[in-house]
Design a protein around this motif. Sequence first.
Motif, PDB file in Angstrom:
ATOM      1  N   VAL A   1      31.069  10.542   6.301  1.00 16.56           N
ATOM      2  CA  VAL A   1      31.544   9.717   5.188  1.00 16.56           C
ATOM      3  C   VAL A   1      30.804  10.061   3.902  1.00 16.56           C
ATOM      4  O   VAL A   1      31.415  10.342   2.878  1.00 16.56           O
ATOM      5  CB  VAL A   1      31.396   8.215   5.515  1.00 16.56           C
ATOM      6  N   LYS A   2      29.466  10.038   3.947  1.00 15.77           N
ATOM      7  CA  LYS A   2      28.685  10.250   2.729  1.00 15.77           C
ATOM      8  C   LYS A   2      27.304  10.788   3.055  1.00 15.77           C
ATOM      9  O   LYS A   2      26.702  10.388   4.041  1.00 15.77           O
ATOM     10  CB  LYS A   2      28.513   8.944   1.949  1.00 15.77           C
ATOM     11  N   LEU A   3      26.831  11.689   2.205  1.00 15.38           N
ATOM     12  CA  LEU A   3      25.460  12.170   2.256  1.00 15.38           C
ATOM     13  C   LEU A   3      24.764  11.779   0.956  1.00 15.38           C
ATOM     14  O   LEU A   3      25.366  11.857  -0.120  1.00 15.38           O
ATOM     15  CB  LEU A   3      25.394  13.694   2.386  1.00 15.38           C
ATOM     16  N   THR A   4      23.518  11.382   1.080  1.00 12.51           N
ATOM     17  CA  THR A   4      22.664  11.201  -0.090  1.00 12.51           C
ATOM     18  C   THR A   4      21.493  12.154   0.113  1.00 12.51           C
ATOM     19  O   THR A   4      20.768  12.042   1.103  1.00 12.51           O
ATOM     20  CB  THR A   4      22.176   9.749  -0.222  1.00 12.51           C
ATOM     21  N   ALA A   5      21.360  13.079  -0.813  1.00  7.76           N
ATOM     22  CA  ALA A   5      20.382  14.151  -0.659  1.00  7.76           C
ATOM     23  C   ALA A   5      19.351  14.114  -1.778  1.00  7.76           C
ATOM     24  O   ALA A   5      19.677  13.860  -2.939  1.00  7.76           O
ATOM     25  CB  ALA A   5      21.100  15.500  -0.652  1.00  7.76           C
ATOM     26  N   PHE A   6      18.120  14.384  -1.373  1.00  8.18           N
ATOM     27  CA  PHE A   6      16.993  14.420  -2.298  1.00  8.18           C
ATOM     28  C   PHE A   6      16.374  15.816  -2.229  1.00  8.18           C
ATOM     29  O   PHE A   6      16.089  16.311  -1.144  1.00  8.18           O
ATOM     30  CB  PHE A   6      15.964  13.362  -1.905  1.00  8.18           C
TER      31      PHE A   6
ATOM     32  N   ALA B   1      31.047  23.228  10.817  1.00 12.65           N
ATOM     33  CA  ALA B   1      30.877  22.676  12.162  1.00 12.65           C
ATOM     34  C   ALA B   1      31.944  21.665  12.538  1.00 12.65           C
ATOM     35  O   ALA B   1      32.321  21.569  13.711  1.00 12.65           O
ATOM     36  CB  ALA B   1      29.499  22.026  12.295  1.00 12.65           C
ATOM     37  N   LEU B   2      32.450  20.922  11.544  1.00 13.26           N
ATOM     38  CA  LEU B   2      33.347  19.797  11.852  1.00 13.26           C
ATOM     39  C   LEU B   2      34.742  19.943  11.256  1.00 13.26           C
ATOM     40  O   LEU B   2      35.594  19.082  11.493  1.00 13.26           O
ATOM     41  CB  LEU B   2      32.721  18.487  11.345  1.00 13.26           C
ATOM     42  N   GLY B   3      34.988  20.976  10.480  1.00 11.80           N
ATOM     43  CA  GLY B   3      36.295  21.116   9.837  1.00 11.80           C
ATOM     44  C   GLY B   3      36.498  19.999   8.825  1.00 11.80           C
ATOM     45  O   GLY B   3      35.571  19.564   8.156  1.00 11.80           O
ATOM     46  N   GLU B   4      37.716  19.522   8.710  1.00 15.85           N
ATOM     47  CA  GLU B   4      38.056  18.476   7.733  1.00 15.85           C
ATOM     48  C   GLU B   4      37.220  17.220   7.925  1.00 15.85           C
ATOM     49  O   GLU B   4      36.914  16.515   6.962  1.00 15.85           O
ATOM     50  CB  GLU B   4      39.542  18.136   7.789  1.00 15.85           C
ATOM     51  N   ALA B   5      36.833  16.914   9.145  1.00 14.46           N
ATOM     52  CA  ALA B   5      36.008  15.727   9.413  1.00 14.46           C
ATOM     53  C   ALA B   5      34.619  15.858   8.788  1.00 14.46           C
ATOM     54  O   ALA B   5      33.911  14.864   8.627  1.00 14.46           O
ATOM     55  CB  ALA B   5      35.882  15.498  10.913  1.00 14.46           C
ATOM     56  N   GLY B   6      34.241  17.065   8.402  1.00 17.33           N
ATOM     57  CA  GLY B   6      32.948  17.290   7.783  1.00 17.33           C
ATOM     58  C   GLY B   6      32.952  17.117   6.272  1.00 17.33           C
ATOM     59  O   GLY B   6      31.894  17.088   5.640  1.00 17.33           O
ATOM     60  N   ARG B   7      34.140  16.988   5.667  1.00 16.12           N
ATOM     61  CA  ARG B   7      34.212  16.797   4.215  1.00 16.12           C
ATOM     62  C   ARG B   7      33.771  15.373   3.894  1.00 16.12           C
ATOM     63  O   ARG B   7      34.182  14.436   4.558  1.00 16.12           O
ATOM     64  CB  ARG B   7      35.622  17.058   3.702  1.00 16.12           C
ATOM     65  N   HIS B   8      32.961  15.225   2.853  1.00 24.45           N
ATOM     66  CA  HIS B   8      32.315  13.950   2.598  1.00 24.45           C
ATOM     67  C   HIS B   8      32.072  13.743   1.107  1.00 24.45           C
ATOM     68  O   HIS B   8      32.106  14.693   0.326  1.00 24.45           O
ATOM     69  CB  HIS B   8      30.972  13.912   3.336  1.00 24.45           C
ATOM     70  N   SER B   9      31.787  12.501   0.746  1.00 21.28           N
ATOM     71  CA  SER B   9      31.276  12.237  -0.594  1.00 21.28           C
ATOM     72  C   SER B   9      29.763  12.451  -0.535  1.00 21.28           C
ATOM     73  O   SER B   9      29.180  12.478   0.554  1.00 21.28           O
ATOM     74  CB  SER B   9      31.623  10.808  -1.027  1.00 21.28           C
ATOM     75  N   ARG B  10      29.125  12.608  -1.709  1.00 22.98           N
ATOM     76  CA  ARG B  10      27.687  12.833  -1.668  1.00 22.98           C
ATOM     77  C   ARG B  10      27.050  12.627  -3.026  1.00 22.98           C
ATOM     78  O   ARG B  10      27.713  12.636  -4.067  1.00 22.98           O
ATOM     79  CB  ARG B  10      27.354  14.207  -1.120  1.00 22.98           C
ATOM     80  N   SER B  11      25.756  12.475  -2.981  1.00 20.29           N
ATOM     81  CA  SER B  11      24.907  12.477  -4.168  1.00 20.29           C
ATOM     82  C   SER B  11      23.808  13.498  -3.922  1.00 20.29           C
ATOM     83  O   SER B  11      23.374  13.689  -2.784  1.00 20.29           O
ATOM     84  CB  SER B  11      24.264  11.102  -4.378  1.00 20.29           C
ATOM     85  N   ALA B  12      23.346  14.142  -4.990  1.00 23.69           N
ATOM     86  CA  ALA B  12      22.265  15.113  -4.897  1.00 23.69           C
ATOM     87  C   ALA B  12      21.343  14.889  -6.087  1.00 23.69           C
ATOM     88  O   ALA B  12      21.761  15.063  -7.231  1.00 23.69           O
ATOM     89  CB  ALA B  12      22.810  16.540  -4.907  1.00 23.69           C
ATOM     90  N   VAL B  13      20.117  14.463  -5.810  1.00 22.20           N
ATOM     91  CA  VAL B  13      19.186  14.140  -6.884  1.00 22.20           C
ATOM     92  C   VAL B  13      17.844  14.823  -6.667  1.00 22.20           C
ATOM     93  O   VAL B  13      17.482  15.176  -5.541  1.00 22.20           O
ATOM     94  CB  VAL B  13      18.975  12.613  -6.998  1.00 22.20           C
ATOM     95  N   GLY B  14      17.104  14.981  -7.734  1.00 25.91           N
ATOM     96  CA  GLY B  14      15.760  15.530  -7.665  1.00 25.91           C
ATOM     97  C   GLY B  14      14.762  14.424  -7.379  1.00 25.91           C
ATOM     98  O   GLY B  14      14.946  13.282  -7.807  1.00 25.91           O
TER      99      GLY B  14
ATOM    100  N   ILE C   1      17.783  14.340   3.555  1.00 27.30           N
ATOM    101  CA  ILE C   1      19.177  13.891   3.456  1.00 27.30           C
ATOM    102  C   ILE C   1      19.413  12.753   4.434  1.00 27.30           C
ATOM    103  O   ILE C   1      19.031  12.836   5.598  1.00 27.30           O
ATOM    104  CB  ILE C   1      20.169  15.038   3.747  1.00 27.30           C
ATOM    105  N   GLU C   2      20.073  11.700   3.935  1.00 33.20           N
ATOM    106  CA  GLU C   2      20.531  10.606   4.791  1.00 33.20           C
ATOM    107  C   GLU C   2      22.049  10.657   4.831  1.00 33.20           C
ATOM    108  O   GLU C   2      22.673  11.253   3.942  1.00 33.20           O
ATOM    109  CB  GLU C   2      20.035   9.257   4.278  1.00 33.20           C
ATOM    110  N   GLY C   3      22.639  10.030   5.850  1.00 38.50           N
ATOM    111  CA  GLY C   3      24.087  10.115   5.963  1.00 38.50           C
ATOM    112  C   GLY C   3      24.735   8.883   6.550  1.00 38.50           C
ATOM    113  O   GLY C   3      24.108   8.113   7.271  1.00 38.50           O
ATOM    114  N   ILE C   4      25.998   8.740   6.208  1.00 36.19           N
ATOM    115  CA  ILE C   4      26.849   7.704   6.791  1.00 36.19           C
ATOM    116  C   ILE C   4      27.967   8.438   7.521  1.00 36.19           C
ATOM    117  O   ILE C   4      28.618   9.326   6.966  1.00 36.19           O
ATOM    118  CB  ILE C   4      27.449   6.776   5.712  1.00 36.19           C
TER     119      ILE C   4
END
Length: 151
Positions: A91-96, A120-133, A144-147
């Motif tokens: 669903v979503k990744l939040t990455a630091f 690895a997951l095809g379409e099921a691997g597409r997600h929303s995300r944030s990427a911050v420093g 990285i944390e994930g939902i």
Amino acid sequence: MSITDRLAELGVTLPDAPAPAANYVPFVRAGGLLFVSGQISTGPEGLITGRLGDGMAVADGAAAARACAISLLAQVKTACDGDIERLTRVVKLTAFVNCTPDFGDQPKVVNGASDFLVEALGEAGRHSRSAVGASLPFGVAVEIEGIFETR
């Protein structure tokens, strides 16, 4: 093709899920959603450390982010009682990204995780995300944390 087969095709064996490093749980289930705590960049030789914009190349940061994604999947597998096939969607990744204040390529670094999950997951691997420093524990390059959605 099953997730297990895709991972095998990519040459990836999920490690044992890493234990928490402090006072928190590795994941929490809420209905069909699984919230996985931040996974730090770790490889076979231990922690993947470094600071983007200060001697660490974007490609190395992307490899660290990929390692985080593998740890995320290991946590999902554990949360699903060892059955990774219960994973239905990222669903979503939040990455630091551990980086200097003027570094602006966090999205390129985090693509290491995103690209791997789609492989690895095809379409099921597409997600929303944030990427911050950020400044990260133990000097790791990425966290990285994930939902995830599971059945």
